[in-house]
Design an enzyme around this catalytic site. Structure first.
Site, mmCIF file in Angstrom:
data_model
loop_
_atom_site.group_PDB
_atom_site.id
_atom_site.type_symbol
_atom_site.label_atom_id
_atom_site.label_comp_id
_atom_site.label_asym_id
_atom_site.label_seq_id
_atom_site.Cartn_x
_atom_site.Cartn_y
_atom_site.Cartn_z
ATOM 1 N N GLU A 32 -6.825 9.847 0.875
ATOM 2 C CA GLU A 32 -5.513 9.378 1.309
ATOM 3 C C GLU A 32 -4.597 10.525 1.701
ATOM 4 O OE1 GLU A 32 -2.617 8.737 -2.447
ATOM 5 O OE2 GLU A 32 -4.412 7.490 -2.487
ATOM 6 N N GLU B 270 -8.913 -12.845 4.241
ATOM 7 C CA GLU B 270 -8.638 -14.250 3.928
ATOM 8 C C GLU B 270 -8.171 -15.053 5.137
ATOM 9 O OE1 GLU B 270 -5.863 -13.725 0.734
ATOM 10 O OE2 GLU B 270 -7.423 -13.809 -0.801
#
Length: 308
Positions: free
Chosen positions: A120, A89
Site C-alpha cells: 500500500e 455483490e
C-alpha cells in the site's frame, strides 16, 4: 491531488487512543459487547453528517454509468477488501456485468486472504493499476482509505484525475489531517477505535455502510429497482429463483406456478417478466419498451399505458 501528507500519523483521528476503552483488557465479555455496541452508534452519526457528499457521489456515478462509464473502488487492506466486496455483490444483486463495478486492491487477489500491507506504500502501483484498466473521463474512481494517507490510493486518484475521471475520496479523518483535491470528498468521522489504530472496526463498519448506500443508490437511479424490489436480480440458483418468483407474485396477481411460467417466458429476467405482464406485451415488445426508457420499468409502464 498531491497535497502534503501528515508528518506524524499519530495525529490522525484513526490512530488516536480512545479514552472510553483504556481498560479494554479488563472488561468482561458482556461489557465488551456493550462498549462496542455503544461505540458503533457513532457510525450512524458519521453517515448522517456525510449525506450531502454521499448524495453527490450517487448522482455523479449514476450519470457516468448512464454514459457508458465504469465505477472503480481503490484501496488497501480492510478498505480495499470492502471495495472488492461491494463490487463483487453488484452482479448477483443487480445483474450488472462484472466490468461495470470493479474493486482494485493493493496486492491484487492474493491480498484478499493474505495481508500485504507493504504494497500500500507504493503510489506508482496505484497509478499503474488505473492505467492498466484504461480509466477515462467516462469513469468514476473512488479511493478508500480510513486514515486518508495510503500512497497506493492517492497514486491511483492522481492518475485517474489526470485521465479526466471523476474522483471520489472516502476517509475517516478530517480534511485538515489528510487534505486532497478530488471532485467529491466524503469524510466518515467515527472517532478513535476501541482498539487503537484497528480501522477494521468502526472505520470498516462505516465504510461498508457508505459503500452500501453508494452502490445501491446508483443502481436504484439506474432503474434496477422497482419499488423496493431488486427486479434485475440474476436468477442463477434455487434461492434466487425463489426470490424472483416471490417478487413476481407480490407485484402481480399471479400464483407461483403462473409466475414460474412467466419467468421462463422472459428468459429468467424479472423486469422483463413484469413489463410483459403489467404492460400486457409479448417479450419482444416489452424489451423494446424497456430499452426506450433506459431500463426504467416504472417509466416504461407509464409510457405503455399512455399509448393504449
Amino acid at each position: 491531488m498531491t497535497a502534503s501528507q501528515p508528518t506524524d500519523r499519530g495525529h490522525l483521528l484513526t490512530e488516536q487512543a480512545n479514552p472510553r476503552s483504556t481498560q479494554l483488557d479488563q472488561l468482561s465479555s458482556l461489557d465488551l459487547v456493550e462498549l462496542f455496541n455503544h461505540e458503533d452508534q457513532r457510525t450512524l452519526t458519521a453517515i448522517a453528517d456525510s449525506k450531502g457528499p454521499l448524495a453527490a457521489a450517487i448522482d455523479a456515478t449514476t450519470e457516468a454509468l448512464r454514459q457508458g462509464g465504469r465505477l472503480f473502488y481503490v484501496g488497501a487492506g480492510t478498505s480495499g477488501r470492502l471495495g472488492v466486496l461491494d463490487a463483487a455483490e453488484c452482479p448477483p444483486t443487480f445483474c450488472t456485468p462484472p466490468e461495470l463495478v470493479q474493486g482494485l486492491l493493493a496486492g491484487g487477489v492474493g491480498a484478499l486472504v493474505k495481508s500485504s500491507e507493504g504494497l500500500e506504500d507504493i503510489a506508482a502501483d496505484g497509478a499503474a493499476t488505473i492505467a492498466e484498466r484504461a480509466v477515462s473521463a467516462q469513469d468514476v474512481v473512488v479511493g478508500i482509505t480510513a486514515g486518508g494517507t495510503t500512497p497506493y490510493v492517492r497514486g491511483a486518484l492522481t492518475e485517474a484525475q489526470q485521465r479526466g475521471a471523476t474522483t471520489i475520496f472516502m476517509a475517516c479523518v478530517p480534511a485538515d489531517q489528510a487534505p486532497i483535491e478530488v471532485d467529491i470528498d466524503i469524510r466518515l468521522l467515527v472517532g478513535p477505535e476501541l482498539l487503537a489504530g484497528s480501522t477494521r472496526l468502526k472505520a470498516g463498519t462505516v465504510t461498508k455502510m457508505a459503500l452500501n448506500i453508494l452502490s445501491t443508490g446508483v443502481m436504484v437511479r439506474l432503474g434496477k429497482v422497482y419499488g423496493n424490489r431488486m427486479v434485475d436480480v440474476a436468477v442463477t440458483n434455487t434461492k434466487l429463483r425463489d426470490r424472483a418468483l416471490r417478487i413476481l407474485c407480490d407485484l402481480t396477481d399471479l400464483d407461483r406456478d403462473a409466475a414460474g411460467t412467466l419467468l421462463d417466458r422472459s428468459h429468467q429476467q424479472v423486469k422483463l417478466a413484469l413489463m410483459m405482464h403489467l404492460g400486457d406485451l409479448d417479450a419482444e415488445t416489452a424489451a423494446i419498451n424497456l430499452a426506450q426508457h433506459q431500463g426504467q420499468l416504472r417509466q416504461a409502464l407509464e409510457g405503455a399505458n399512455r399509448s393504449d
